[in-house]
Structure formats: structure tokens, C-alpha cells
Enzyme design. Structure first.
Site, PDB file in Angstrom:
ATOM      1  N   ASP A  53      50.558 -42.444 118.998  1.00  0.00           N
ATOM      2  CA  ASP A  53      51.511 -42.050 120.035  1.00  0.00           C
ATOM      3  C   ASP A  53      52.522 -41.013 119.563  1.00  0.00           C
ATOM      4  OD1 ASP A  53      51.723 -45.385 121.434  1.00  0.00           O
ATOM      5  OD2 ASP A  53      50.492 -43.701 122.045  1.00  0.00           O
ATOM      6  N   ASP A 102      60.999 -56.105 117.228  1.00  0.00           N
ATOM      7  CA  ASP A 102      60.380 -55.980 115.915  1.00  0.00           C
ATOM      8  C   ASP A 102      59.828 -54.584 115.671  1.00  0.00           C
ATOM      9  OD1 ASP A 102      59.185 -57.215 113.464  1.00  0.00           O
ATOM     10  OD2 ASP A 102      57.331 -56.610 114.460  1.00  0.00           O
ATOM     11  N   HIS A 135      57.901 -48.133 114.480  1.00  0.00           N
ATOM     12  CA  HIS A 135      56.451 -47.982 114.606  1.00  0.00           C
ATOM     13  C   HIS A 135      56.018 -47.919 116.078  1.00  0.00           C
ATOM     14  CE1 HIS A 135      55.745 -48.642 110.315  1.00  0.00           C
ATOM     15  NE2 HIS A 135      56.679 -49.571 110.393  1.00  0.00           N
ATOM     16  N   GLU A 182      64.972 -53.748 115.143  1.00  0.00           N
ATOM     17  CA  GLU A 182      64.731 -53.577 113.715  1.00  0.00           C
ATOM     18  C   GLU A 182      64.116 -52.198 113.515  1.00  0.00           C
ATOM     19  OE1 GLU A 182      61.968 -55.385 110.142  1.00  0.00           O
ATOM     20  OE2 GLU A 182      61.204 -54.884 112.130  1.00  0.00           O
TER      21      GLU A 182
END
Length: 605
Positions: free
Chosen positions: A211, A259, A263, A286
Site C-alpha cells: 500500500d 497496533d 505498517h 503504536e
């Protein structure tokens, strides 16, 4: 979780199928050059009046405790957590992982909260859905908010293998036969992912572009573990938002911990933050950037939509710990993201990753840990997070509890950094107090001998005592606020003016508060309720909200006896007989009841 496993440990798990307001400064010295950033954040009563959150788990918590499962353990601790001053609890991922041993980050089925027989178990590592809901009810009953750990980056341990893009035979078919379409009929297949990481060689098989391209010197990148979800796919994006809203309602959540967000595609994360049920709920992400510039850039990229854990400050504490007396304590001055953007910062000392001995983020604050806690719990900026393992397993609970009491009674008012007083061993910091609370003076000493410091405090002609119990005696300041204060070796002291208390001032009496709200968006069988931060208003539990009368429709009215002098946060909700709930949007409403009667007149658009 982020970069949780070393290559060896991850390979082993995969092979086993178990993958899972700015400071003032002494002598008017410049306050540094931290950039000004967006500081908008979600409203949450737990963050108001010096709230403290706790991470309610650690890596590989026991599956059986004296109280039962982990959910039962947390529920049983609700009363003592309340007494300790904990205002919110961050719970682990509540959904089914790759096996009953999975700690939750190896996500298999996000709709299975310990309800269906999947992956060889009904319960998750932490227990069943009923035990979870009971624990949340117990926590809400004590006025403690609950934040769920949201893992949105990946899925693991698929049901079947399939041919991806006519290239790879990979395990990417998630059909959830054990759940049989309950709650959602969405299925995941290879085209929903960009790549997957699988045994036996733990390699990545990729068939679609990630992405986003790596950034922050390649510290932020898409592929983390398992099957990487493609959020360029609008169906995946919408499904994850739908799931988030479902779990929010199912568990009556007060907030979220997101979380591994570095990423996840940032544009999608912003869309999630704008479209999930985040209004009035707390969100912390995070984004594990050790570099403060990267943290600031990420805060700007997310537009202040989410709080961020202060990772740079953790590593500052780790440096102090590793120095074990040789580190220069002046490094604590204006430190971390907390100083750069306190309104968006969640400060912490350690967490499940930094304490995880075989994890890639292992960086514990093993030495001088209580100095770090004294720092975050007296700070003007940031929302501090206490680690369950520090509190209960490492024996620091009594000391942390005392600091929280000091925080909630005395950590108010303007802050001062004593840059011309601090030295390599001793760090000093004060809070001036306000109209009703006395403030404090913090001293930290990492040196091997006790130290004394002459300091001009905000407290003129005042007597002060150390509320931690680490130093005995009374200190009296002169007309300028000056005196000499002591702090033991490798320890800390919090000096508080006499009259400052270590428990919040008591309140007495009640105020009969009449809530009037104009709201016309109801149909037959729907009613309006008021719910809020105190036990009288249901402790944010919709099941315990107070029903209002619609006799003067569209005005809804009701009277509730509230404790006089205690600040209240509240909202209106719409509920039907089936228990379906619609929460009022926007920030929490707030006031402090005074007198024998009071009236709140509101409009819910």
C-alpha cells in the site's frame, strides 16, 4: 506489537502453526525548539484530572490465575485498580488467534471473542466472551474505562490453501466455518492481501504492490507478518471499519490502542479514525519511531486524530537504565514526544514488547525504573501508562500507587525545568499548583550517594514534606521560595507543601441534577438515556444508563442525584428494547454539580 519477533522465533512460531501547556523555565532560559504540531485529540474523561491508564497484560500472561482466566483476573482486580487511581485499562487483543496459546497478535478471526470452536478452542488465551463482558462490566462499575487492542494489519493461520495470482500455493483462504457467518459473512482470500509470510522457510510471497513505500529511513514499511491486508481495496477498508464498530458496541468500549500503525497505510488509518466509532472515545497508536522527528512527522500525517505512545521517551529511560548511574540526568529535560506534543502523547516506561526477552523490541528499563515512573506521573504533559507487570509481577505496585495518589492530588499548575540547577546525577522539576491544590517539587537522583540541592521553588514561606516516604523531615522555604532539598541515592523524592494531600479531597452531599435534552430522532420503542463518568450515571456502561422521560417530547427529562463538587462527564444515548445503542457524537459534556439542585439544558442534533 511491532517487529515483535526475531527471525528465528518467528520462524519457529510459523512452523508450529502458532504465529500468531508548555513548561516555564528557571531564570527564563529558552524552552527549546520543538516544533508546534496539531494537538487535537478525542475527549475522554479518563485523561481528564490527571488520569492514569494501565496496560492490563504482558507477553505470555498465564492462562490460569487464582481468579480464573485472564479476563476473570482483570475483573477481580477492578476494585483495587480503582483504589490505585487507575482510570482506564488497555486490554489485549480479545479475538481468536492461531491457537489457544496465541497472545492475540496472530489474528485469525476478529469476530470470535471466545465464542466459537475454532483453532481447537472456544476460549481465547484470555477466556470466553462471557468472561470478557463480565470483566468489562466490573471495570465500568468502578468507573474504569476499557481500551481494546486493535490489530488491523494482518491475519494469520488461514483455513485453506489457494493459488494466489496463479503464482503461489499459499494459506490465504479465511472462511471461518466454525463461526458459520455469525456477525459477518465476509471472507478473505488471496486477492484481499498483498503478500503472506509462511513456513517452512518463513519467506514472503508477494503478488500485489504494498500500500505504501517505505519511509522514515525504511523504518516504516507495509509487510510485518502473516497475510498483509490490502487497504487499497475498499471492501477490506469498509469491512475493517464495520468490524471495529461491531466490537465497540459488543464490548461497550471506551477507546482503542491501535497496533503497529507504521505498517498500515496512513491514508486508510486516517479514514478509519474518521469513520469508526471514535467520537468521544480515546485512541492511541503504536507508531514505533525511536526518532523524535519521525514521531512529529507521523503526528502531522495523522492530523492529530490519534494519540501516540512516546517511544523516544522510553528509549531515554532505557539509556538512563543502561547507564545505571553514569548517564547524564540532564537528558530528561524537555524530553521526548511528551514535551514536543503533550496533548497527543501517552508516556510509558515499559510494555509487553520492551519486556519481551526474545522480541525484536526488547529494551527494558531494568535499573532506576521508579525514577522513570516518578517522571511520567508528575509531568505536566502526557497521559501516563503503567505496565501491569511492573505493578504486580515486579513488586512496584505500592510505590507506583503512591505516585499516582500524589499525581491526582498535587500534580497541577505550571511546570518548571531547573536547567541551571540540574547536573549529571540530579534532575529537578516542579508543578506550581492551582487555586485548590498545592503543587509539588520532584527530585530524581541516579547517583550512588544522597544529594542536596538549593532550589527556588514556586512555594514561598512554605513547609514541605516528601510524600513518597523516601526522605523524612520538613523543609521550610524563604520568602523567595528557596530552600535546600535532599534526595536519596538511586532514588526519588516528591516534596509537597504542607496542606497538600496524597489523596483527592473528599466531597460530601449530593446535588439533584435535572437533565433536559431536546432530541427528536426517535421512533416507537426508542428512548433517550443519560450516561457518564460516575457510578450514578452508569460509569459509561450503556446498560446502566439513566432513562429519561419523553412526556414532553421532543424534550427528554430526568433527575439524578450526583455527588456535589465532583466533576462529571456525560453524554446522551438512544437505546431500544433490543439493546441497540446510538451514542451522541462530539466531545463529552462536562460540569461540576454544586448546591442542592442543578439543571442541564442541552440539544442533541
Amino acid at each position: 506489537m511491532k517487529n515483535l519477533f526475531t527471525a528465528a522465533s518467528l520462524a519457529g512460531l510459523l512452523a508450529a502453526g502458532a504465529l500468531l501547556s508548555s513548561c516555564t523555565k528557571e531564570s527564563m532560559e529558552p524552552a527549546g525548539s520543538a516544533p508546534t504540531l496539531v494537538t487535537t485529540k478525542s475527549s475522554s474523561d479518563a485523561t481528564i484530572a490527571n488520569g492514569v491508564m494501565m496496560q492490563g497484560f504482558y507477553w505470555d500472561v498465564p492462562m490460569s490465575t487464582a481468579a480464573g482466566t485472564w479476563w476473570q483476573n482483570l475483573g477481580a482486580k477492578a476494585t483495587e485498580l480503582k483504589a490505585a487511581g487507575i482510570t482506564a485499562l488497555w486490554i489485549p487483543p480479545a479475538y481468536k488467534g492461531s491457537s489457544k496459546f496465541d497472545v492475540g497478535y496472530g489474528v485469525y478471526d476478529r469476530y470470535d471473542l471466545g465464542e466459537f470452536n475454532q483453532k481447537g478452542t472456544v476460549a481465547t488465551r484470555y477466556g470466553t466472551i462471557g468472561q470478557l463482558q463480565s470483566a468489562i462490566g466490573a471495570l465500568h462499575g468502578q468507573g474504569i474505562q476499557v481500551y481494546e487492542d486493535m490489530v488491523m494489519n494482518h491475519l494469520t493461520s488461514a483455513d485453506n490453501q489457494e493459488l494466489a495470482n496463479n503464482q503461489y500455493n499459499v494459506y490465504t483462504s479465511f472462511t471461518y466455518p466454525g463461526r458459520n457467518n455469525t456477525y459477518s459473512n465476509y471472507k478473505w482470500h488471496w486477492y484481499n492481501f498483498s503478500a503472506t509470510q509462511q513456513a517452512p522457510n518463513n519467506g514472503w510471497y508477494q503478488w500485489a504492490a504494498y500500500d505504501f513505500q517505505p519511509y522514515a529511513n525504511n523504518d516504516a514499511y507495509d509487510n510485518l507478518l502473516g497475510s498483509e491486508i490490502r487497504y487499497n481495496d475498499i471492501n477490506n477498508a469498509n469491512e475493517t471499519i464495520n468490524w471495529s464498530n461491531w466490537i465497540t458496541t459488543k464490548l461497550n468500549l471506551d477507546g482503542y490502542r491501535l497496533d503497529a500503525t507504521k505498517h498500515i497505510q496512513t491514508t486508510y488509518l486516517n479514514r478509519w479514525l474518521d469513520n469508526a466509532k471514535t467520537s468521544g472515545r480515546f485512541v492511541v497508536s503504536e507508531a514505533w519511531f525511536r526518532n523524535l522527528s519521525d514521531m512529529n512527522n507521523y503526528a502531522a500525517a495523522t492530523g492529530g486524530r490519534t494519540n501516540l505512545f512516546d517511544v523516544p521517551l522510553h528509549y531515554t529511560f532505557a539509556d538512563m537504565s543502561n547507564g545505571n548511574g553514569s548517564w547524564d540526568m540532564r537528558g530528561l529535560q524537555f524530553a521526548g514526544f511528551t514535551e514536543a506534543n503533550g496533548a497527543l502523547s501517552v508516556s510509558f516506561v515499559d510494555n509487553h514488547d520492551t519486556d519481551h526477552t526474545t522480541g525484536a523490541l526488547f529494551s527494558p528499563v531494568s535499573n532506576l525504573k521508579m525514577l522513570a515512573y516518578a517522571y511520567i506521573l508528575t509531568r505536566e504533559k502526557g497521559y501516563p501508562c503503567v505496565f501491569y507487570k511492573d505493578y504486580y509481577e515486579y513488586g512496584l505496585g505500592a510505590q507506583i500507587k503512591k505516585l499516582i495518589q500524589i499525581r491526582q492530588a498535587n500534580a497541577y499548575g505550571a511546570a518548571t525545568e531547573y536547567t541551571s540547577t540540574n547536573d549529571a546525577d540530579v534532575y529537578a522539576y516542579s508543578r506550581a499548583g492551582d487555586a485548590t491544590r498545592k503543587g509539588l517539587l520532584l527530585l530524581l537522583n541516579d547517583g550512588g550517594s544522597s544529594r542536596s540541592k538549593g532550589i527556588t521553588t514556586p512555594f514561598k514561606n512554605a513547609t514541605l514534606t516528601d510524600q513518597t516516604g523516601n526522605v523524612s523531615g520538613i523543609i521550610t522555604t524563604d520568602g523567595n521560595g528557596y530552600a535546600t532539598f535532599s534526595v536519596p541515592a538511586r532514588s526519588y523524592a516528591v516534596w509537597v507543601p504542607t496542606g497538600g494531600t496524597t489523596t483527592p479531597p473528599p466531597t460530601s452531599g449530593t446535588t439533584a441534577v435535572t437533565f433536559n435534552v431536546t432530541y427528536s430522532n426517535t421512533t416507537s420503542g426508542q428512548d433517550v438515556y443519560v450516561v457518564g463518568s460516575t457510578t450514578q450515571l452508569g460509569s459509561w456502561n450503556a446498560a446502566n444508563a439513566k432513562k429519561l422521560s419523553g412526556a414532553a417530547y421532543p424534550k427528554w427529562s430526568g433527575t439524578v442525584n450526583l455527588t456535589s463538587g465532583t466533576a462529571v462527564q456525560y453524554k446522551y444515548i438512544r437505546k431500544d428494547a433490543a439493546g441497540n445503542v446510538l451514542w451522541e457524537g462530539g466531545n463529552n459534556r462536562s460540569f461540576t454539580p454544586t448546591g442542592t439542585t442543578a439543571t442541564r439544558t442541552d440539544t442533541w442534533q
